[in-house]
Motif scaffolding. Structure first.
Motif, PDB file in Angstrom:
ATOM      1  N   PRO A 195       0.806  -1.234   0.000  1.00  0.00           N
ATOM      2  CA  PRO A 195       0.000   0.000   0.000  1.00  0.00           C
ATOM      3  C   PRO A 195       0.832   1.274   0.000  1.00  0.00           C
ATOM      4  CG  PRO A 195      -0.883  -1.594   1.564  1.00  0.00           C
ATOM      5  CD  PRO A 195       0.443  -2.121   1.127  1.00  0.00           C
ATOM      6  N   GLU A 196       1.926   1.286   0.766  1.00  0.00           N
ATOM      7  CA  GLU A 196       2.776   2.475   0.809  1.00  0.00           C
ATOM      8  C   GLU A 196       3.456   2.707  -0.537  1.00  0.00           C
ATOM      9  OE1 GLU A 196       3.164   4.630   3.117  1.00  0.00           O
ATOM     10  OE2 GLU A 196       2.329   3.719   4.920  1.00  0.00           O
ATOM     11  N   ILE A 197       3.946   1.620  -1.146  1.00  0.00           N
ATOM     12  CA  ILE A 197       4.648   1.746  -2.427  1.00  0.00           C
ATOM     13  C   ILE A 197       3.693   2.188  -3.521  1.00  0.00           C
ATOM     14  CG2 ILE A 197       5.906   0.460  -4.197  1.00  0.00           C
ATOM     15  CD1 ILE A 197       7.028  -1.297  -1.966  1.00  0.00           C
ATOM     16  N   VAL A 198       2.499   1.599  -3.548  1.00  0.00           N
ATOM     17  CA  VAL A 198       1.512   1.951  -4.572  1.00  0.00           C
ATOM     18  C   VAL A 198       1.110   3.410  -4.442  1.00  0.00           C
ATOM     19  CG1 VAL A 198      -0.867   1.558  -5.327  1.00  0.00           C
ATOM     20  CG2 VAL A 198       0.646  -0.385  -4.907  1.00  0.00           C
ATOM     21  N   ALA A 199       0.913   3.878  -3.201  1.00  0.00           N
ATOM     22  CA  ALA A 199       0.548   5.280  -2.996  1.00  0.00           C
ATOM     23  C   ALA A 199       1.642   6.213  -3.499  1.00  0.00           C
ATOM     24  CB  ALA A 199       0.262   5.534  -1.512  1.00  0.00           C
ATOM     25  N   GLY A 200       2.889   5.809  -3.315  1.00  0.00           N
ATOM     26  CA  GLY A 200       3.992   6.642  -3.779  1.00  0.00           C
ATOM     27  C   GLY A 200       4.185   6.611  -5.279  1.00  0.00           C
ATOM     28  N   LEU A 201       3.707   5.562  -5.934  1.00  0.00           N
ATOM     29  CA  LEU A 201       3.851   5.436  -7.387  1.00  0.00           C
ATOM     30  C   LEU A 201       2.676   6.030  -8.144  1.00  0.00           C
ATOM     31  CD1 LEU A 201       5.183   1.765  -7.620  1.00  0.00           C
ATOM     32  CD2 LEU A 201       6.488   3.865  -7.995  1.00  0.00           C
ATOM     33  N   ALA A 202       1.599   6.368  -7.462  1.00  0.00           N
ATOM     34  CA  ALA A 202       0.404   6.878  -8.127  1.00  0.00           C
ATOM     35  C   ALA A 202       0.702   8.165  -8.878  1.00  0.00           C
ATOM     36  CB  ALA A 202      -0.712   7.105  -7.105  1.00  0.00           C
ATOM     37  N   GLU A 203      -0.109   8.410  -9.914  1.00  0.00           N
ATOM     38  CA  GLU A 203       0.131   9.571 -10.778  1.00  0.00           C
ATOM     39  C   GLU A 203       0.032  10.879  -9.997  1.00  0.00           C
ATOM     40  OE1 GLU A 203      -1.633  11.496 -14.946  1.00  0.00           O
ATOM     41  OE2 GLU A 203      -2.343   9.539 -14.190  1.00  0.00           O
ATOM     42  N   GLY A 204      -0.899  10.958  -9.076  1.00  0.00           N
ATOM     43  CA  GLY A 204      -1.067  12.182  -8.295  1.00  0.00           C
ATOM     44  C   GLY A 204      -0.478  12.092  -6.908  1.00  0.00           C
ATOM     45  N   ALA A 205       0.573  11.298  -6.734  1.00  0.00           N
ATOM     46  CA  ALA A 205       1.174  11.109  -5.417  1.00  0.00           C
ATOM     47  C   ALA A 205       1.802  12.408  -4.919  1.00  0.00           C
ATOM     48  CB  ALA A 205       2.225  10.002  -5.472  1.00  0.00           C
ATOM     49  N   THR A 206       1.608  12.678  -3.641  1.00  0.00           N
ATOM     50  CA  THR A 206       2.216  13.857  -3.025  1.00  0.00           C
ATOM     51  C   THR A 206       3.662  13.545  -2.647  1.00  0.00           C
ATOM     52  OG1 THR A 206       1.512  13.177  -0.802  1.00  0.00           O
ATOM     53  CG2 THR A 206      -0.033  14.513  -2.107  1.00  0.00           C
ATOM     54  N   PRO A 207       4.485  14.578  -2.398  1.00  0.00           N
ATOM     55  CA  PRO A 207       5.870  14.328  -1.952  1.00  0.00           C
ATOM     56  C   PRO A 207       5.924  13.492  -0.674  1.00  0.00           C
ATOM     57  CG  PRO A 207       5.602  16.611  -2.660  1.00  0.00           C
ATOM     58  CD  PRO A 207       4.234  16.004  -2.652  1.00  0.00           C
ATOM     59  N   GLU A 208       4.954  13.698   0.209  1.00  0.00           N
ATOM     60  CA  GLU A 208       4.941  12.907   1.442  1.00  0.00           C
ATOM     61  C   GLU A 208       4.702  11.430   1.158  1.00  0.00           C
ATOM     62  OE1 GLU A 208       3.261  15.640   0.909  1.00  0.00           O
ATOM     63  OE2 GLU A 208       4.254  17.093   2.248  1.00  0.00           O
ATOM     64  N   GLN A 209       3.787  11.134   0.227  1.00  0.00           N
ATOM     65  CA  GLN A 209       3.524   9.735  -0.129  1.00  0.00           C
ATOM     66  C   GLN A 209       4.733   9.111  -0.813  1.00  0.00           C
ATOM     67  OE1 GLN A 209      -0.068  10.519  -2.417  1.00  0.00           O
ATOM     68  NE2 GLN A 209      -1.332   9.532  -0.849  1.00  0.00           N
ATOM     69  N   ARG A 210       5.392   9.890  -1.657  1.00  0.00           N
ATOM     70  CA  ARG A 210       6.599   9.389  -2.312  1.00  0.00           C
ATOM     71  C   ARG A 210       7.684   9.084  -1.288  1.00  0.00           C
ATOM     72  NH1 ARG A 210       7.903   7.583  -7.570  1.00  0.00           N
ATOM     73  NH2 ARG A 210      10.161   7.745  -7.818  1.00  0.00           N
ATOM     74  N   GLN A 211       7.850   9.982  -0.330  1.00  0.00           N
ATOM     75  CA  GLN A 211       8.860   9.778   0.697  1.00  0.00           C
ATOM     76  C   GLN A 211       8.514   8.574   1.571  1.00  0.00           C
ATOM     77  OE1 GLN A 211      11.838  11.245   1.035  1.00  0.00           O
ATOM     78  NE2 GLN A 211      12.211   9.782   2.698  1.00  0.00           N
ATOM     79  N   ALA A 212       7.229   8.369   1.852  1.00  0.00           N
ATOM     80  CA  ALA A 212       6.822   7.213   2.650  1.00  0.00           C
ATOM     81  C   ALA A 212       7.163   5.919   1.928  1.00  0.00           C
ATOM     82  CB  ALA A 212       5.327   7.289   2.936  1.00  0.00           C
ATOM     83  N   ALA A 213       7.000   5.897   0.610  1.00  0.00           N
ATOM     84  CA  ALA A 213       7.347   4.705  -0.161  1.00  0.00           C
ATOM     85  C   ALA A 213       8.850   4.454  -0.117  1.00  0.00           C
ATOM     86  CB  ALA A 213       6.881   4.870  -1.606  1.00  0.00           C
ATOM     87  N   VAL A 214       9.632   5.518  -0.249  1.00  0.00           N
ATOM     88  CA  VAL A 214      11.087   5.380  -0.170  1.00  0.00           C
ATOM     89  C   VAL A 214      11.502   4.867   1.207  1.00  0.00           C
ATOM     90  CG1 VAL A 214      13.276   6.650  -0.211  1.00  0.00           C
ATOM     91  CG2 VAL A 214      11.497   7.136  -1.925  1.00  0.00           C
ATOM     92  N   THR A 215      10.851   5.376   2.237  1.00  0.00           N
ATOM     93  CA  THR A 215      11.193   4.989   3.606  1.00  0.00           C
ATOM     94  C   THR A 215      10.902   3.509   3.851  1.00  0.00           C
ATOM     95  OG1 THR A 215      10.743   7.223   4.416  1.00  0.00           O
ATOM     96  CG2 THR A 215      10.749   5.438   6.036  1.00  0.00           C
ATOM     97  N   VAL A 216       9.756   3.019   3.384  1.00  0.00           N
ATOM     98  CA  VAL A 216       9.414   1.623   3.627  1.00  0.00           C
ATOM     99  C   VAL A 216      10.361   0.698   2.865  1.00  0.00           C
ATOM    100  CG1 VAL A 216       7.731   1.284   1.756  1.00  0.00           C
ATOM    101  CG2 VAL A 216       7.480   0.029   3.889  1.00  0.00           C
TER     102      VAL A 216
END
Length: 293
Positions: A195-216
């Motif tokens: 879920p974290e990775i998918v949220a970070g890869l989404a077309e409209g992902a926010t910088p926070e979601q992208r960072q959360a994906a990187v962190t996980v």
């Protein structure tokens, strides 16, 4: 007979007409199967192709339903015994509605292979649409598009250096610590990370979601934030391609559902008209009383 006790509907006649409709439909369907299989030639000598058989099967199914509906509606109106046009028409229509509900019940109770037809195609299309739509935003390991799970596991794979360090620590701290180290270097928890990775890869992902994906990714793989960002960027292209394929599949499934829905509506409308005509034709004619001279 008093007006208050006048019976305008005969459910016995309607049930009899509905049963007759179903039986005639089954008989004609079996006849169509017999004729269709008789035209097949395993050697292919003059045998019709699959597209021809499919078109003929659809036309036969439609004709079967309409003929059976007419026969059932006619029988129901005749058994009802009312000479009124409105009564005959309504008995025919209610017979058609009853038999249609029975068919829908059979389709939803696991015997769709027996009656098939337009409604069966609609059910399969809805299932395909649901599955394809789920792939557009997978939130679990099982929902990942085909071929993407292995890439997602590689995304969280620990580096060789971390594995070697954990193994060395295990040798120094004894057997119990070794078991703990093996667990630490085991399979990544992909189910929680998806879920974290998918949220970070989404077309409209926010910088926070992208960072959360990187962190996980960094935590699961035991790597630096910079290396995790590189892995996520490399995985982005593969993920986007898989999602695009899923969108195409969903569009195709939606088109199939739309076509099947319109076809089902037309079939039901024709059945309604045929049932009304059958009810009008089947009603008993009023008797003309003769006066003896």
């Amino acid at each position: 007979m008093a007006q208050g006790t006048l019976r305008r509907i005969s459910w016995g006649a309607i049930f009899a007409g509905a049963i007759l409709t179903l039986v005639v439909q089954i008989m004609l369907a079996l006849l169509g199967v017999g004729i269709g299989t008789a035209t097949l030639d395993p050697a292919g000598n003059g045998s019709p192709d699959l597209s021809t058989l499919g078109s003929a099967s659809g036309l036969w199914t439609m004709g079967t339903v309409l003929i059976a509906t007419f026969v059932g509606a006619l029988a129901a109106a005749r058994l009802a015994g009312s000479p009124e046009k409105a009564d005959g028409l309504l008995h025919g229509i209610i017979t058609w509605a009853t038999s249609t509900l029975v068919i829908v019940y059979l389709l939803t109770s696991g015997v769709s292979a027996v009656i098939g037809g337009t409604f069966g195609a609609l059910g399969a299309s809805v299932s395909s649409l649901t599955q394809a739509a789920g792939n557009l935003g997978p939130q679990s390991l099982s929902a990942l598009p085909d071929g993407l799970e292995a890439d997602a596991r590689a995304l969280l794979q620990r580096g060789e250096q971390q594995v070697d360090q954990a193994a060395d620590a295990a040798q120094q701290q004894g057997q119990q610590a070794a078991n703990t180290a093996r667990q630490a270097t085991g399979e990544p928890d992909l189910a929680k990370a998806v879920p974290e990775i998918v949220a970070g890869l989404a077309e409209g992902a926010t910088p926070e979601q992208r960072q959360a994906a990187v962190t996980v990714i960094s935590q699961q793989a035991g790597i630096s934030q910079q290396e995790a960002e590189q892995r996520l960027t490399q995985f982005q292209a593969t993920y986007n391609e898989a999602v695009e394929k899923a969108k195409v599949a969903a569009d195709q499934a939606a088109e199939t559902v739309s076509t099947a829905s319109f076809a089902s509506f037309v079939a039901l409308l024709l059945g309604l008209i045929v049932a009304a005509v059958g009810g009008l034709v089947g009603r008993p004619r009023p008797r003309i009383a003769t006066v003896a001279v």
